[in-house]
Write a protein that holds these residues in place. Structure first.
Motif, PDB file in Angstrom:
ATOM      1  N   ILE A  99      14.337   3.826  -0.958  1.00 42.14           N
ATOM      2  CA  ILE A  99      14.239   5.232  -1.364  1.00 42.14           C
ATOM      3  C   ILE A  99      12.757   5.578  -1.432  1.00 42.14           C
ATOM      4  O   ILE A  99      11.991   4.904  -2.133  1.00 42.14           O
ATOM      5  N   VAL A 100      12.364   6.581  -0.661  1.00 38.80           N
ATOM      6  CA  VAL A 100      10.979   7.049  -0.718  1.00 38.80           C
ATOM      7  C   VAL A 100      10.980   8.343  -1.523  1.00 38.80           C
ATOM      8  O   VAL A 100      11.630   9.317  -1.135  1.00 38.80           O
ATOM      9  N   ILE A 126      12.203   1.079  -4.128  1.00 39.86           N
ATOM     10  CA  ILE A 126      11.740   2.454  -4.367  1.00 39.86           C
ATOM     11  C   ILE A 126      10.241   2.540  -4.058  1.00 39.86           C
ATOM     12  O   ILE A 126       9.455   1.728  -4.558  1.00 39.86           O
ATOM     13  N   TRP A 127       9.874   3.509  -3.209  1.00 41.88           N
ATOM     14  CA  TRP A 127       8.475   3.710  -2.811  1.00 41.88           C
ATOM     15  C   TRP A 127       8.001   5.043  -3.394  1.00 41.88           C
ATOM     16  O   TRP A 127       8.700   6.057  -3.281  1.00 41.88           O
ATOM     17  N   LEU A 128       6.819   5.048  -3.967  1.00 41.48           N
ATOM     18  CA  LEU A 128       6.287   6.311  -4.500  1.00 41.48           C
ATOM     19  C   LEU A 128       4.770   6.214  -4.654  1.00 41.48           C
ATOM     20  O   LEU A 128       4.203   5.123  -4.609  1.00 41.48           O
ATOM     21  N   GLY A 129       4.132   7.357  -4.826  1.00 38.79           N
ATOM     22  CA  GLY A 129       2.683   7.402  -4.994  1.00 38.79           C
ATOM     23  C   GLY A 129       2.275   6.853  -6.354  1.00 38.79           C
ATOM     24  O   GLY A 129       2.820   7.246  -7.384  1.00 38.79           O
ATOM     25  N   ALA A 130       1.294   5.937  -6.351  1.00 38.91           N
ATOM     26  CA  ALA A 130       0.862   5.304  -7.602  1.00 38.91           C
ATOM     27  C   ALA A 130       0.367   6.346  -8.614  1.00 38.91           C
ATOM     28  O   ALA A 130       0.588   6.207  -9.824  1.00 38.91           O
ATOM     29  N   LYS A 131      -0.262   7.408  -8.114  1.00 40.49           N
ATOM     30  CA  LYS A 131      -0.791   8.399  -9.052  1.00 40.49           C
ATOM     31  C   LYS A 131       0.333   9.207  -9.709  1.00 40.49           C
ATOM     32  O   LYS A 131       0.140   9.780 -10.779  1.00 40.49           O
ATOM     33  N   ASP A 132       1.492   9.280  -9.066  1.00 45.42           N
ATOM     34  CA  ASP A 132       2.631   9.918  -9.729  1.00 45.42           C
ATOM     35  C   ASP A 132       3.168   9.024 -10.852  1.00 45.42           C
ATOM     36  O   ASP A 132       3.627   9.512 -11.879  1.00 45.42           O
ATOM     37  N   TRP A 133       3.147   7.713 -10.614  1.00 54.06           N
ATOM     38  CA  TRP A 133       3.523   6.789 -11.690  1.00 54.06           C
ATOM     39  C   TRP A 133       2.607   7.010 -12.886  1.00 54.06           C
ATOM     40  O   TRP A 133       3.070   7.149 -14.024  1.00 54.06           O
ATOM     41  N   ARG A 161       7.493  -0.100  -5.105  1.00 57.44           N
ATOM     42  CA  ARG A 161       6.268  -0.130  -4.299  1.00 57.44           C
ATOM     43  C   ARG A 161       5.438   1.097  -4.641  1.00 57.44           C
ATOM     44  O   ARG A 161       5.867   2.228  -4.366  1.00 57.44           O
ATOM     45  N   LEU A 162       4.304   0.900  -5.287  1.00 55.46           N
ATOM     46  CA  LEU A 162       3.415   2.002  -5.648  1.00 55.46           C
ATOM     47  C   LEU A 162       2.322   2.118  -4.587  1.00 55.46           C
ATOM     48  O   LEU A 162       1.627   1.145  -4.303  1.00 55.46           O
ATOM     49  N   ASP A 166      -1.849   5.880   2.972  1.00 55.58           N
ATOM     50  CA  ASP A 166      -0.800   6.011   3.988  1.00 55.58           C
ATOM     51  C   ASP A 166      -0.248   4.613   4.286  1.00 55.58           C
ATOM     52  O   ASP A 166      -1.019   3.678   4.535  1.00 55.58           O
ATOM     53  N   THR A 167       1.081   4.480   4.256  1.00 52.09           N
ATOM     54  CA  THR A 167       1.691   3.145   4.315  1.00 52.09           C
ATOM     55  C   THR A 167       2.956   3.172   5.176  1.00 52.09           C
ATOM     56  O   THR A 167       3.818   4.037   4.973  1.00 52.09           O
ATOM     57  N   PRO A 168       3.091   2.244   6.145  1.00 54.69           N
ATOM     58  CA  PRO A 168       4.354   2.172   6.884  1.00 54.69           C
ATOM     59  C   PRO A 168       5.487   1.650   5.991  1.00 54.69           C
ATOM     60  O   PRO A 168       5.299   0.674   5.266  1.00 54.69           O
TER      61      PRO A 168
END
Ligand SMILES: [Zn+2]
Length: 268
Positions: A99-100, A126-133, A161-162, A166-168
């Motif tokens: 889940i992105v 689960i993938w998300l932006g570290a700054k949103d965490w 995954r934080l 840009d990350t594949p």
């Protein structure tokens, strides 16, 4: 729709009832009758997307969940349809491998965890932006208690995954940093066989923003940075080979930017 080797399918969790004031404090309630109905309401979807590639099933955003959420100025969100929608396109929750989350606003994380903070998609990373965490889980951003508790249980495990760059995520699927709407907002580039689709999250909430000068998004946490990310995305969408769709675009229909009608403003 097919994007080269990949299959991309929109699924809506429900409706986001927006009004012109969402995009501009000074907007007239009767503005843009092509988008807003006679009561000044636009019934926008709460969009999620399924990407199938090989044995991976990637879900982009997780809706509002079975909830009704009121916003200021007679706007609201009503969710609850995601699991039914996934079933209709032959996806069971246990099949979802990833889940992105484009960002951690309530209408993008609602189905991640149930009321007991257990994962709804048990096998998913689960993938998300570290700054949103940092902003929503550890910081002042608003988040439902059961979602926060679910996230905390995932912390430090391979399920989470934080991302800071840009990350594949899979072959042809790349998380692209587009901050501003939220500090760690990301978009998802889906690219295969010469075709390219950008899943914009809320970096562009509704195409009407691109037509009305000065229309931003009420939810933008950093409006200047959000505008810069929109300009970056617009350059892609105007390149003639990239189409894009946001989480709240009417009918979740992708489009490209007609360059003749749009002048990039790169410095402001
Ligand atoms: Zn949203």
């Amino acid at each position: 729709m097919r994007v080269g080797e990949l299959e991309l399918c929109p699924v809506s969790d429900g409706s986001f009832v927006a009004r012109p004031r969402y995009f501009d404090d000074d907007a007239h309630p009767g503005a843009r009758p092509d988008v807003f109905d006679r009561d000044g309401a636009a019934w926008l979807p709460i969009g999620c997307f399924v990407i199938r590639i090989g044995d991976r099933v990637i879900l982009v955003d997780a809706g509002l969940g079975p909830e009704l959420q009121y916003l200021p100025d007679d706007m609201y969100l009503v969710g609850g349809q995601l699991l039914t929608g996934l079933r209709a396109v032959d996806v069971s929750p246990g099949e979802v491998s990833d889940i992105v989350c484009t960002h951690l606003h309530t209408d993008h994380v609602g189905w991640l965890f149930d009321q007991h903070a257990d994962p709804v998609f048990a096998a998913a990373t689960i993938w998300l932006g570290a700054k949103d965490w940092d902003h929503f889980v550890d910081g002042p951003g608003e988040m439902a208690a059961h979602i926060e508790a679910g996230f905390r249980r995932c912390a430090g495990t391979p399920r989470l995954r934080l991302l800071n760059q840009d990350t594949p995520v899979a072959e042809g699927v790349t998380a692209v940093m587009t901050p501003g709407h939220t500090p760690g907002h990301l978009s998802v580039m889906v690219e295969s066989g010469g075709s390219r689709v950008l899943l914009l999250g809320d970096a562009i909430t509704c195409p009407v923003q691109l037509e009305e000068p000065g229309w931003h998004s009420l939810g933008d946490i950093d409006p200047v940075l959000a505008e810069r990310s929109r300009q970056r995305l617009c350059l892609w969408l105007a390149d003639g080979r990239t189409i894009g769709v946001g989480a709240h675009f009417p009918e979740l229909r992708p489009g490209h930017l007609a360059t003749a009608e749009w002048q990039p403003v790169l410095s402001r």
